[in-house]
Design an enzyme around this catalytic site. Structure first.
Site, mmCIF file in Angstrom:
data_model
loop_
_atom_site.group_PDB
_atom_site.id
_atom_site.type_symbol
_atom_site.label_atom_id
_atom_site.label_comp_id
_atom_site.label_asym_id
_atom_site.label_seq_id
_atom_site.Cartn_x
_atom_site.Cartn_y
_atom_site.Cartn_z
ATOM 1 N N GLU A 121 0.812 -1.226 0.000
ATOM 2 C CA GLU A 121 0.000 0.000 0.000
ATOM 3 C C GLU A 121 0.846 1.278 0.000
ATOM 4 O O GLU A 121 0.518 2.236 -0.685
ATOM 5 C CB GLU A 121 -0.893 -0.028 1.244
ATOM 6 N N ASP A 122 1.918 1.276 0.765
ATOM 7 C CA ASP A 122 2.651 2.528 1.008
ATOM 8 C C ASP A 122 4.031 2.620 0.365
ATOM 9 O O ASP A 122 4.743 3.596 0.566
ATOM 10 C CB ASP A 122 2.804 2.755 2.529
#
Length: 703
Positions: free
Chosen positions: A76-77
């Site tokens: 996600e990051d």
């Protein structure tokens, strides 16, 4: 704040050395991936996945779950994708991480839709591997513990979502310790002032209660010892959010709730629970109707205990829970106890299978939901912890949400039984389908092959499964009827050029679908039936040489043979009934809307959107009841409304609505909506009403 060394020491107490090394390697990978990133609090980002892994280590989770915890924000990051993780740590860990990761690549129209779609994705991953939700809960728990650094509105949004979804999920999975922490942290973030005041009141009361709690505990321990029962007796503290919820739901003051004392008795075996129960019932008198046996009939999440309420010293209520040590651990850790005890205990296995059953139920709801928002709405219903337990005719226990009806029961047994349900027996007596069920009742469903779900059931069903199954059926039926109506309308538009859909060759049909930019002939006809595309435009594509010709009057119009139908509706403005001259217009999403020919609204549509007008007529015989508005002017006399209603009912017409307007001291106007079969029926009703001595004037209402 812990370190990877401290965590490794902890893990070495229950994991193999090579498994501990894999967890360490995943930490180092995450540390590198998140390098330079910081949390809102200013700490290095990698402290978050490390703490999530520590929370899971307390539950003795397996090494793959811990690796997923370390890596859960990497997809996600950071720039790392799922295939890269898969090559490094294997398919299982990559799937777990992917299941926990949010949908970051898609743009959503609202925050609600985004959250709903994320939850839907997580549910699909949970169905494949239940550990996804455990990693997600640990992730959410650390986020809730560190909410302080966030903006107030974001803090409130996360707290609300936690109270609405994650705390109930923890409850569903039997993870009581985590649920309590979620609720108290969420309550504090959402209502800080209420939380702090309640906490201050609780601290004040706690000192005054200590002596009394000690007295009751001594009395219980003495009685159990006298009867030869070895047990641990604990005074139970009520947590902040449960006090707040009870004050709101039961409309009780803080003092009334704190006047109840709660204790837990933990013994070694199941039969000792019942012996201990008899022992304390001889010490203090039990309150009738307050005993619950969750050992014989466990809760949906596998929770087991005996619950009783006693009348103690000075008449004060004492709540007591009796359970074994294993039941106590299962009540605190829930499904995580499956890993905590290496799945040796039968009760823990049962808890694990119940969790899988719940996830399977969520999956069914997901498959039938139209979109993610509808899915999360239905899933939230199923997260309520209160349940009723009822029996099938063969004695099988079915768990349902509190307030569930026979229709909920029917769908819980099987979707086909719900779809074909027509009546029910509760404890061998015929009962309404809408009647709320009570625990212990035996429910028998009466079915019919020709039956189908009633849209009105949506007004009283409470389970997510029933709600989604009914909506799914109605959507399918609506689609079928739209396709059928679309076919009739296109064929009607083609009659003027001596064509019909049935006469088309396969090449012509494919060309029509292509020219109209539809995915299939069925979806094209559905769009026409739903009013999203005009039949004339489809006909023009097939017969362009007749495009200029206005041929509405050159062929027989559509006919209406019934009051029922999802895609043909009757306008409320003029309320047409069989015998009236009628016309219809197509309305997007509604199909055909039928008006009286003389209706002012229809006249406006004729002028502004003439291409949406469709000729329509009544069939020779029309079944069903049609609503009509009648205006009656009467003298103000006692009992006139009842007399009027009786006179109309005598003519075999049902009254849907009555509205009374007083004109002056002597006269008033009564506006009625009645269900009639046709104009002749209406004329008979008006004739019977007109001869009443109090009636001044009666007429059919027009817009």
């Amino acid at each position: 704040m812990g370190t990877i060394e401290k965590l490794s020491q902890r893990l070495s107490t229950y994991l193999e050395p090579d498994q501990v090394n894999l967890v360490r390697r995943s930490y180092l990978y995450a540390e590198q991936a998140h390098e330079g990133q910081r949390r809102s609090s200013g700490e290095p980002y990698v402290t978050h996945p490390l703490t999530v892994a520590q929370i899971l280590a307390e539950m003795h989770m397996d090494h793959q779950s811990l690796m997923a915890a370390m890596l859960h924000d990497v997809i996600e990051d950071t720039a790392i994708n799922k295939p890269a993780l898969q090559s490094q740590f294997g398919e299982t860990v990559a799937d777990l991480v992917d299941g926990v990761s949010k949908l970051t690549q898609i743009e959503f129209s609202s925050q609600a839709e985004k959250e709903a779609e994320n939850f839907r994705k997580m549910t699909l991953a949970m169905a494949k591997d239940i550990r996804v939700i455990l990693v997600k809960l640990a992730d959410r728990l650390h986020n809730m513990r560190t909410l302080g650094a966030l903006r107030p509105e974001k803090k409130r949004r996360i707290a609300r979502q936690t109270l609405e979804i994650y705390a109930p999920i923890a409850a569903r999975l039997g993870m009581n310790d985590m649920r309590i922490e979620f609720e108290d942290l969420g309550f504090n973030a959402l209502h800080p002032l209420r939380s702090s005041r309640l906490q201050a009141a609780l601290n004040t009361v706690r000192g005054n209660r200590k002596e009394l709690v000690h007295t009751i505990k001594d009395a219980i321990e003495t009685r159990l010892a006298r009867d030869g029962i070895v047990a641990i007796v604990e005074g139970r503290e009520k947590h902040l959010y449960s006090i707040y919820q009870k004050m709101r739901s039961k409309k009780k003051s803080f003092k009334e709730i704190m006047d109840v004392y709660a204790f837990r008795i933990i013994v070694d075996q199941v039969d000792t629970c019942y012996r201990a129960l008899g022992s304390i019932h001889n010490l203090y008198k039990p309150v009738v109707g307050e005993f619950k046996d969750y050992i014989a009939i466990p809760k949906a999440n596998g929770y087991q205990s005996l619950h009783t309420v006693l009348v103690g010293i000075h008449g004060m209520p004492i709540e007591v829970q009796l359970r074994t040590k294993e039941m106590d651990e299962l009540a605190n850790y829930g499904i995580a106890a499956h890993w905590l005890y290496k799945a040796n205990d039968d009760d823990i296995q049962v808890g694990h299978s119940r969790a899988r059953k719940w996830v399977k139920g969520l999956l069914e709801i997901q498959q039938q939901a139209g979109n993610s928002l509808e899915f999360i709405e239905n899933a939230k219903i199923d997260l309520f912890p209160d349940e009723v337990y009822v029996f099938t005719p063969k004695g099988k226990i079915v768990e349902l949400p509190a307030g569930a009806t026979a229709v909920d029961f029917a769908f819980a047994v099987h979707t086909d039984i719900g779809n074909r349900c027509i009546a029910c027996r509760i404890n061998d007596r015929l009962a309404p389908l809408s009647q709320a069920l009570q625990s212990g009742q035996r429910v028998t469903i009466i079915t019919s092959e020709d039956a189908q779900p009633n849209p009105n059931w949506l007004n009283f069903v409470v389970s997510g499964k029933a709600r989604s199954a009914i909506r799914h059926f109605l959507k399918s039926q609506r689609r079928h009827q739209s396709v059928e109506l679309g076919q009739r309308m296109v064929n009607q538009a083609l009659k003027s050029v001596n064509l019909s859909l049935e006469k088309l060759t396969e090449d012509q049909a494919q060309q029509l679908v292509k020219d109209s930019a539809a995915s299939s002939m069925e979806s094209l006809l559905e769009a026409v039936g739903m009013g999203n595309r005009s039949a004339a435009s489809v006909a023009k594509l097939l017969a362009s040489q007749h495009a200029e010709e206005d041929s509405h009057e050159m062929f027989a119009p559509l006919t209406i043979d019934s009051a029922d139908g999802l895609m043909i509706s009757f306008a409320r403005c003029c309320r047409p009934i069989p015998g009236d001259n009628i016309a219809a217009h197509t309305s997007a999403g509604k199909g055909l809307v039928v008006h009286q020919e003389s209706c002012r609204n229809l006249l406006e549509i004729r002028n502004s959107k003439p291409d949406t007008i469709s000729p329509i007529s009544w069939a020779e015989t029309v079944s069903g009841e049609f609503l009509v508005s009648i205006r009656v002017e009467v003298k103000s006399e006692r009992g006139i409304i009842a007399s009027l209603a009786t006179r109309i009912s005598e003519q075999g017409a049902g009254i849907e609505k009555i509205q009374v307007n007083e004109r002056d001291a002597h006269n008033m106007t009564v506006q009625l909506t009645a269900a009639v079969s046709n104009r002749v029926h209406l004329a008979n009703i008006m004739r019977r009403v007109r001869v009443m001595h109090s009636v001044i004037r009666v007429a059919r209402s027009k817009n």
